[in-house]
Scaffold this active site. Sequence first.
Site, PDB file in Angstrom:
ATOM      1  N   LYS A  22     -13.589 -44.683 -26.845  1.00 52.97           N
ATOM      2  CA  LYS A  22     -13.477 -43.151 -27.314  1.00 52.97           C
ATOM      3  C   LYS A  22     -12.403 -42.437 -26.318  1.00 52.97           C
ATOM      4  O   LYS A  22     -11.853 -41.543 -26.691  1.00 52.97           O
ATOM      5  CB  LYS A  22     -15.005 -42.650 -27.146  1.00 52.97           C
ATOM      6  CG  LYS A  22     -15.857 -43.158 -28.097  1.00 52.97           C
ATOM      7  CD  LYS A  22     -17.234 -42.787 -27.978  1.00 52.97           C
ATOM      8  CE  LYS A  22     -18.110 -43.480 -28.803  1.00 52.97           C
ATOM      9  NZ  LYS A  22     -19.661 -43.360 -28.874  1.00 52.97           N
ATOM     10  N   GLN A  71     -23.937 -40.443 -24.996  1.00 53.35           N
ATOM     11  CA  GLN A  71     -23.913 -41.903 -25.357  1.00 53.35           C
ATOM     12  C   GLN A  71     -25.294 -42.302 -25.446  1.00 53.35           C
ATOM     13  O   GLN A  71     -25.869 -42.442 -24.423  1.00 53.35           O
ATOM     14  CB  GLN A  71     -22.883 -42.713 -24.338  1.00 53.35           C
ATOM     15  CG  GLN A  71     -22.696 -44.183 -24.731  1.00 53.35           C
ATOM     16  CD  GLN A  71     -21.938 -44.507 -25.898  1.00 53.35           C
ATOM     17  OE1 GLN A  71     -20.870 -43.722 -26.368  1.00 53.35           O
ATOM     18  NE2 GLN A  71     -22.306 -45.308 -26.734  1.00 53.35           N
ATOM     19  N   ASP A 118     -20.827 -36.026 -33.052  1.00 56.68           N
ATOM     20  CA  ASP A 118     -21.552 -37.028 -33.529  1.00 56.68           C
ATOM     21  C   ASP A 118     -22.331 -36.608 -34.700  1.00 56.68           C
ATOM     22  O   ASP A 118     -22.793 -37.468 -35.580  1.00 56.68           O
ATOM     23  CB  ASP A 118     -22.667 -37.537 -32.516  1.00 56.68           C
ATOM     24  CG  ASP A 118     -22.250 -39.063 -31.754  1.00 56.68           C
ATOM     25  OD1 ASP A 118     -21.318 -39.481 -32.539  1.00 56.68           O
ATOM     26  OD2 ASP A 118     -22.850 -39.147 -30.867  1.00 56.68           O
TER      27      ASP A 118
END
Lengths: 300, 300
Positions: A54, A98, A121
């Site tokens: 990422k 995460q 997300d």
Amino acid sequence: MAKIIDGKAIAQSLRDSVKVQIEDMRKVSPTFTPKLSIIQVGDREDSSVYVNMKRKAAKEVGMDFELFHLPTSITQFELVDKVHQLNNDPKVHGILVQLPLPDHLDDREVTEAIDPKKDVDGFHAINIGHLSKRASEPAFIPCTPKGIIELIKSTGVSMSGKKAVVVGRSDIVGTPVASLLTKNNCTVTICHSKTVNLPQIVKTAEILVVAIGSPEFVKGEWVKDGAVVIDVGTNAVEDKTKKSGFRLVGDVEYAEAAKVASHITPVPGGVGPMTVGMLVENTFLSALRFYKESFNRKIV
Amino acid sequence: MAKIIDGKAIAQSLRDSVKVQIEDMRKVSPTFTPKLSIIQVGDREDSSVYVNMKRKAAKEVGMDFELFHLPTSITQFELVDKVHQLNNDPKVHGILVQLPLPDHLDDREVTEAIDPKKDVDGFHAINIGHLSKRASEPAFIPCTPKGIIELIKSTGVSMSGKKAVVVGRSDIVGTPVASLLTKNNCTVTICHSKTVNLPQIVKTAEILVVAIGSPEFVKGEWVKDGAVVIDVGTNAVEDKTKKSGFRLVGDVEYAEAAKVASHITPVPGGVGPMTVGMLVENTFLSALRFYKESFNRKIV
Ligand SMILES: NC(=O)C1=CN([C@@H]2O[C@H](COP(=O)(O)OP(=O)(O)OC[C@H]3O[C@@H](n4cnc5c(N)ncnc54)[C@H](OP(=O)(O)O)[C@@H]3O)[C@@H](O)[C@H]2O)C=CC1
Ligand SMILES: NC(=O)C1=CN([C@@H]2O[C@H](COP(=O)(O)OP(=O)(O)OC[C@H]3O[C@@H](n4cnc5c(N)ncnc54)[C@H](OP(=O)(O)O)[C@@H]3O)[C@@H](O)[C@H]2O)C=CC1
């Protein structure tokens, strides 16, 4: 033989496009800089691999990137407090925690603490709610499902009226991808570990999405002739011929399925790169939205 | 012949149970009074019928009920302001805006203005999001889908592993009922107007839920032998033999479907009464939650 859906190449052109759009924005507003902030707790090796991918993608398109790598000893309160700090930081446009978190931390509470307008997300309940509702649009579509829809579109196969089967009903893949397929007018069946006669149901799928986390579980002979097959699974299996000692395989028996499908994603190089590509796209869209809002405020 | 699922009787026992629970609460806290506030805009006849049913049910179980009957001329701003007033009124535990609204009003904005903790209809995006997520529970489950699940449970037929087909994907019935069936471990297919081969898909359903709003559209011969059939449709069709000039029919061809199904809901007297029953239950649960919260605050 099926055409291979080249997620790597499609994701590359997505990143290229985001890069150009950021450069174009800078011509108008030289300080325009989307910023993605990631919180990682602990030292899971797979998490570090994902975070690095990422970071790399964010840098490539010209975004700011910041990682808060926190010790496993952190408390829930401290973690949520960190999220709140990022919510309040006007320089930050995308916040990602995460997952998975260490067991003593409540990932649901952390997910819900993220400002829905920075929830790149797309996992916040209010974004999931708008995703599932017909009349509304979420601030962000979750990255993996959004990437899957792009891959299907890339085949040129129209979704409307098609029979789609989604195997897996997780909050991050199966359930939101089923919502998106329904929004695209597929007739969707969602399967899971309690499904009876899975092979028979898979056989009806003109579009098949598999996200269960079980190496090559879905057999080639279950796949319908001419189906579009999207394999989300990413499983490390032992392979002594590799330096690392393992290789990645999907949830679908690739070699056999490729003989009957019309299009299929490889693992790796299919869904994975799209997920990362959509993350930078979502972060860019967020920065753009914040920019437009501040601009509108100035005009008023 | 199918057993008739007596929604009227099941809803009556639900209301009886809510009534007793309210009485029991009053023994502990004499001022405990759940209150449902409904906003109705304009004079649609069907809306007035539904509002009256809700009023009657609320009164029957011993709740306070208040109707704000607003003129069609009201502005969006005034309507949202009214919702905010009710959000801030500690005496109110449930807020419902009777839909549909006149065309110049934005029902989505109004729905999202309701405090999710008073959203007894369960239509707020954050409640829909938690409904769709596996790991979480919404503050309220939408009334009609919640009622449908109760009706299925009343048959004694276990849902786990069953093939369920939902025809209709609206935000208020089809989509949330599909989420609930999936949570109950059915393998769910969701169909809509773009579905190809609907009769064939309906034929696979061990549990069939139809919510399309089209009189007797689903034919008896489409129904699988032994299926549980839940007919949500409520359609007025002309009937000169009736004083009113019409009668209500469902979306399923009842007489024929009843010959093959194991259980079936009648229209009227099936899903309809359950919807109203669940509304008073949700309002009671809300009052209980507010009571517990204030109680905990006092202790701290
Ligand atoms: N490429 C990418 O970018 C991403 C890849 N992934 C990969 O996708 C896979 C799935 O991930 P995720 O959704 O998070 O997984 P979860 O473990 O959260 O969910 C797995 C789902 O699969 C179902 N399932 C498990 N076994 C079976 C079976 N034998 N038959 C039918 N259904 C089954 C489960 O059913 P039940 O609900 O009944 O338990 C569950 O719904 C993993 O391999 C993961 O690594 C995930 C995210 C992103
Ligand atoms: N008893 C009760 O308490 C309640 C009863 N109802 C009744 O349920 C019915 C549905 O209501 P609601 O969900 O609000 O309706 P909507 O009009 O919002 O949605 C109808 C759904 O049915 C689908 N549909 C329409 N025609 C067909 C067809 N021929 N084949 C397949 N699918 C079709 C539509 O598909 P698409 O999305 O493609 O347009 C849509 O998803 C109505 O009769 C209503 O009166 C509703 C709420 C409560």
